[in-house]
Design a protein around this motif. Structure first.
Motif, PDB file in Angstrom:
ATOM      1  N   VAL A 113      31.942 -34.754  31.228  1.00  0.00           N
ATOM      2  CA  VAL A 113      32.800 -35.581  32.076  1.00  0.00           C
ATOM      3  C   VAL A 113      34.242 -35.172  31.788  1.00  0.00           C
ATOM      4  N   LYS A 114      35.104 -35.255  32.786  1.00  0.00           N
ATOM      5  CA  LYS A 114      36.515 -34.937  32.586  1.00  0.00           C
ATOM      6  C   LYS A 114      37.072 -35.722  31.397  1.00  0.00           C
ATOM      7  N   SER A 115      37.694 -35.026  30.463  1.00  0.00           N
ATOM      8  CA  SER A 115      38.175 -35.666  29.238  1.00  0.00           C
ATOM      9  C   SER A 115      39.402 -34.956  28.716  1.00  0.00           C
ATOM     10  N   MET A 116      40.519 -35.681  28.646  1.00  0.00           N
ATOM     11  CA  MET A 116      41.731 -35.118  28.066  1.00  0.00           C
ATOM     12  C   MET A 116      41.574 -34.914  26.562  1.00  0.00           C
ATOM     13  N   ALA A 117      40.832 -35.809  25.916  1.00  0.00           N
ATOM     14  CA  ALA A 117      40.669 -35.712  24.466  1.00  0.00           C
ATOM     15  C   ALA A 117      39.956 -34.431  24.071  1.00  0.00           C
ATOM     16  N   THR A 118      38.917 -34.051  24.819  1.00  0.00           N
ATOM     17  CA  THR A 118      38.205 -32.813  24.467  1.00  0.00           C
ATOM     18  C   THR A 118      39.048 -31.586  24.769  1.00  0.00           C
ATOM     19  N   GLN A 119      39.916 -31.681  25.779  1.00  0.00           N
ATOM     20  CA  GLN A 119      40.844 -30.582  26.029  1.00  0.00           C
ATOM     21  C   GLN A 119      41.876 -30.495  24.910  1.00  0.00           C
ATOM     22  N   GLU A 120      42.343 -31.655  24.457  1.00  0.00           N
ATOM     23  CA  GLU A 120      43.327 -31.705  23.386  1.00  0.00           C
ATOM     24  C   GLU A 120      42.836 -30.999  22.126  1.00  0.00           C
ATOM     25  N   ILE A 121      41.583 -31.190  21.771  1.00  0.00           N
ATOM     26  CA  ILE A 121      41.061 -30.604  20.534  1.00  0.00           C
ATOM     27  C   ILE A 121      40.463 -29.217  20.747  1.00  0.00           C
ATOM     28  N   TYR A 135      29.695 -27.098  30.425  1.00  0.00           N
ATOM     29  CA  TYR A 135      29.960 -27.027  31.857  1.00  0.00           C
ATOM     30  C   TYR A 135      30.780 -28.241  32.308  1.00  0.00           C
ATOM     31  N   GLU A 136      31.959 -27.974  32.841  1.00  0.00           N
ATOM     32  CA  GLU A 136      32.775 -29.040  33.408  1.00  0.00           C
ATOM     33  C   GLU A 136      32.181 -29.452  34.752  1.00  0.00           C
ATOM     34  N   THR A 137      32.118 -30.760  35.004  1.00  0.00           N
ATOM     35  CA  THR A 137      31.497 -31.242  36.238  1.00  0.00           C
ATOM     36  C   THR A 137      32.476 -31.931  37.184  1.00  0.00           C
ATOM     37  N   ASP A 138      33.650 -32.307  36.708  1.00  0.00           N
ATOM     38  CA  ASP A 138      34.693 -32.790  37.606  1.00  0.00           C
ATOM     39  C   ASP A 138      35.124 -31.650  38.509  1.00  0.00           C
ATOM     40  N   LEU A 139      35.332 -31.905  39.789  1.00  0.00           N
ATOM     41  CA  LEU A 139      35.624 -30.829  40.739  1.00  0.00           C
ATOM     42  C   LEU A 139      36.846 -30.026  40.326  1.00  0.00           C
ATOM     43  N   ALA A 140      37.930 -30.710  39.996  1.00  0.00           N
ATOM     44  CA  ALA A 140      39.148 -29.992  39.623  1.00  0.00           C
ATOM     45  C   ALA A 140      38.961 -29.229  38.308  1.00  0.00           C
ATOM     46  N   GLU A 141      38.266 -29.847  37.345  1.00  0.00           N
ATOM     47  CA  GLU A 141      38.008 -29.155  36.079  1.00  0.00           C
ATOM     48  C   GLU A 141      37.096 -27.952  36.304  1.00  0.00           C
ATOM     49  N   LEU A 142      36.153 -28.082  37.245  1.00  0.00           N
ATOM     50  CA  LEU A 142      35.285 -26.954  37.585  1.00  0.00           C
ATOM     51  C   LEU A 142      36.104 -25.796  38.139  1.00  0.00           C
ATOM     52  N   ILE A 143      37.062 -26.113  39.009  1.00  0.00           N
ATOM     53  CA  ILE A 143      37.932 -25.071  39.565  1.00  0.00           C
ATOM     54  C   ILE A 143      38.695 -24.361  38.455  1.00  0.00           C
ATOM     55  N   GLN A 145      37.885 -24.178  35.255  1.00  0.00           N
ATOM     56  CA  GLN A 145      36.976 -23.418  34.400  1.00  0.00           C
ATOM     57  C   GLN A 145      36.508 -22.132  35.072  1.00  0.00           C
ATOM     58  N   LEU A 146      36.112 -22.219  36.330  1.00  0.00           N
ATOM     59  CA  LEU A 146      35.658 -21.018  37.033  1.00  0.00           C
ATOM     60  C   LEU A 146      36.782 -20.002  37.197  1.00  0.00           C
ATOM     61  N   GLY A 147      38.004 -20.485  37.323  1.00  0.00           N
ATOM     62  CA  GLY A 147      39.141 -19.593  37.506  1.00  0.00           C
ATOM     63  C   GLY A 147      39.739 -19.089  36.211  1.00  0.00           C
ATOM     64  N   HIS A 148      39.072 -19.386  35.073  1.00  0.00           N
ATOM     65  CA  HIS A 148      39.592 -18.989  33.749  1.00  0.00           C
ATOM     66  C   HIS A 148      41.065 -19.404  33.634  1.00  0.00           C
ATOM     67  N   ASP A 149      41.308 -20.620  34.038  1.00  0.00           N
ATOM     68  CA  ASP A 149      42.661 -21.140  34.179  1.00  0.00           C
ATOM     69  C   ASP A 149      42.896 -22.238  33.146  1.00  0.00           C
ATOM     70  N   ARG A 150      44.047 -22.885  33.250  1.00  0.00           N
ATOM     71  CA  ARG A 150      44.380 -24.020  32.405  1.00  0.00           C
ATOM     72  C   ARG A 150      44.732 -25.206  33.281  1.00  0.00           C
ATOM     73  N   PRO A 151      44.406 -26.424  32.845  1.00  0.00           N
ATOM     74  CA  PRO A 151      44.780 -27.593  33.637  1.00  0.00           C
ATOM     75  C   PRO A 151      46.288 -27.752  33.693  1.00  0.00           C
ATOM     76  N   SER A 152      46.775 -28.273  34.808  1.00  0.00           N
ATOM     77  CA  SER A 152      48.223 -28.429  34.968  1.00  0.00           C
ATOM     78  C   SER A 152      48.626 -29.844  35.367  1.00  0.00           C
ATOM     79  N   HIS A 153      47.658 -30.761  35.360  1.00  0.00           N
ATOM     80  CA  HIS A 153      47.936 -32.140  35.752  1.00  0.00           C
ATOM     81  C   HIS A 153      46.906 -33.012  35.061  1.00  0.00           C
ATOM     82  N   ILE A 154      47.273 -34.228  34.678  1.00  0.00           N
ATOM     83  CA  ILE A 154      46.348 -35.113  33.978  1.00  0.00           C
ATOM     84  C   ILE A 154      45.230 -35.579  34.889  1.00  0.00           C
TER      85      ILE A 154
END
Length: 495
Positions: A113-121, A135-143, A145-154
């Motif tokens: 599930v989308k989690s800032m805490a797991t990203q933090e650690i 496997y990330e299942t949130d749509l934005a987190e999936l994008i 992860q698939l894009g080998h990218d980093r999140p840019s918004h909470i």
């Protein structure tokens, strides 16, 4: 604290590069303006919004003052309901605990599930090193992860991507992670969402282990709460046999009744909805094999700098944050620089005060974050728990420039001033001296006014760092004191 984007420069350099990306700026401008406008309408529906905001602040402050008591109560309640509680001092310990728990199940993959805490650690990276696929299942987190990218918004981690970019990512990468994207995929939202749904469905049905965070934890009952808009969280929380929740210790509220406040303010501040489409609550484990929910439940409570932050009487208010992201959507700096420039999983105004407290200000990135703001105050105005972000920013700027006492890893230490601020400290000392010597201040103002035609457009020496991105204010033709005496002095003396 983990979560620093390795190799990232300090904020000024990263932001300077980001503002030159016209596509990024267009994506951010469109998304943030849309969200902020919808939020304003949703908030305006409540006549008692100001009272709810104050109630949220009071609940959070009370909880933080008695955090030790409520954490013990939470542990007892979770244990009584069949769960197991683990305590993690830092990111490394949390990652070791979660990795061990997954390995004990014999599984080699988890759904998240989308989690800032797991990203933090940095949990995904730790699991990958141990041979476990997350496997990330949130749509934005999936994008992301698939894009080998980093999140840019909470709230919307892929806010920096437009529909065309998402279509290309799905078409190229989905096949490497599982079910490929359909042939002829277009960039219409319905088709993109359907491609994600089909890709994730097989993972939901196969996974035996789920990993989540939590928006809230209720001390009196041991209940955890996740609010979301897509339903992926509900799937991760109910289908796997084992659920591992990784949550920061500040996410606790004392009673079930306290949720009433936050379940009104969080949806409106984040997604501009009256209520989240999915609000999942679970207490311990399921009673039977046919019941929804996990048969094994682990709660990993992480500190990772939070008790250090709690020791700061000014900075501790950052721990009220309920991760709504409203402050990001109104911030003029975030809108132009984007989330990646902050070098942390917590971008925007809240990241500018939270990351330097959780991680300290020793690194170049963290020492620059308190300056990633215009101090306009828009972030404070929209915060549903009334975090005075500008106040904390100024407080942290003082810490960077002056150093001084702070708490790090539970120990009281004296921080040294950061490098590169000697000229700033000298200027502030000179200004302080002038303000307590009115005669010198008055003489300086008059000299500045009479020599105004000779003033440069930019400051020399170290001052160039300030004037390179700002217009140097023009000195008025006469000081205010002289103007007041000339226009009002005689009138007042004649009374």
């Amino acid at each position: 604290m983990s979560g620093t984007f390795v190799g990232m420069p300090a904020f000024p350099e990263a932001a300077h590069k980001a503002v030159g990306n016209t596509t990024l700026r267009a994506n951010l401008r469109h998304a943030t303006h849309t969200i902020r406008d919808k939020r304003a309408k949703a908030v305006a529906e409540l006549d008692d919004w100001a009272l709810l905001r104050e109630a949220g602040k009071q609940i959070k402050d009370h909880t933080l003052r008695h955090l030790d008591t409520y954490l013990v109560q939470l542990e007892e309640a979770v244990t009584a309901a069949g769960g197991v509680v683990h305590w993690a001092t830092d990111a490394d310990e949390a990652n070791r605990i979660v990795t061990r728990l997954v390995k004990e199940t014999g599984e080699s993959e988890v759904v998240k599930v989308k989690s800032m805490a797991t990203q933090e650690i940095g949990l995904n990276e730790a699991l990958e090193e141990a041979g476990i696929a997350a496997y990330e299942t949130d749509l934005a987190e999936l994008i992301v992860q698939l894009g080998h990218d980093r999140p840019s918004h909470i709230l919307v981690p892929a806010i920096h991507r437009n529909r065309g970019e998402i279509r290309d990512i799905f078409a190229k990468q989905m096949g490497e992670w599982g079910r490929p994207a359909p042939e002829g995929l277009t960039d219409t939202p319905a088709e993109l969402a359907e491609a994600a749904r089909l890709h994730l469905r097989e993972k939901f049905l196969r996974a035996k282990v789920g990993i989540s965070g939590a928006n809230f934890m209720v001390a009196e009952t041991g209940t955890l709460v996740v609010v979301e808009s897509e339903g992926n969280g509900r799937m991760c929380l109910t289908l796997p046999e084992t659920l591992i929740s990784v949550v920061g210790i500040e996410k606790i509220v004392p009673t079930w009744r306290d949720l009433e406040v936050f379940l009104q303010t969080l949806p409106r501040s984040s997604t501009a909805e009256r209520m989240n489409p999915y609000t999942s609550m679970w207490t311990g484990t399921s009673d039977t094999e046919t019941a929804d929910g996990p048969r094994v439940f682990h709660l990993v409570l992480i500190d990772n700098g939070r008790t250090d932050t709690l020791a700061d009487e000014v900075g501790r208010q950052a721990l009220r944050c309920i991760r709504c992201s409203a402050c990001l959507n109104v911030c003029p700096v975030y809108e132009r620089a984007g989330g990646h420039a902050y070098g942390s999983v917590y971008p925007g105004p809240i990241g500018a005060i939270l990351s330097p407290q959780l991680r300290g200000t020793a690194s170049e990135i963290d020492a620059s974050l308190p300056y990633a703001s215009s101090l306009c105050g828009a972030c404070y105005e929209v915060c549903p728990v009334a975090i005075d972000i500008p106040e904390v920013l100024v407080h942290l700027r003082e810490r960077v420039v002056q150093g001084g006492p702070a708490t790090r890893q539970g120990n009281r230490v004296v921080l040294k001033p950061a490098k590169g601020h000697a000229a700033e400290r000298a200027a502030m000392r000179a200004a302080g001296w002038a303000f307590v010597h009115p005669g010198a201040l008055r003489a300086g103002q008059r000299v500045a006014s009479r020599t105004r035609r000779f003033h440069p457009r930019t400051l020399p020496g170290p001052g160039r760092a300030w004037s390179a991105t700002r217009d140097l204010p023009q000195v008025p033709a006469e000081p205010f004191r002289d103007w007041w005496q000339r226009t009002h002095g005689k009138k007042e003396s004649g009374k």
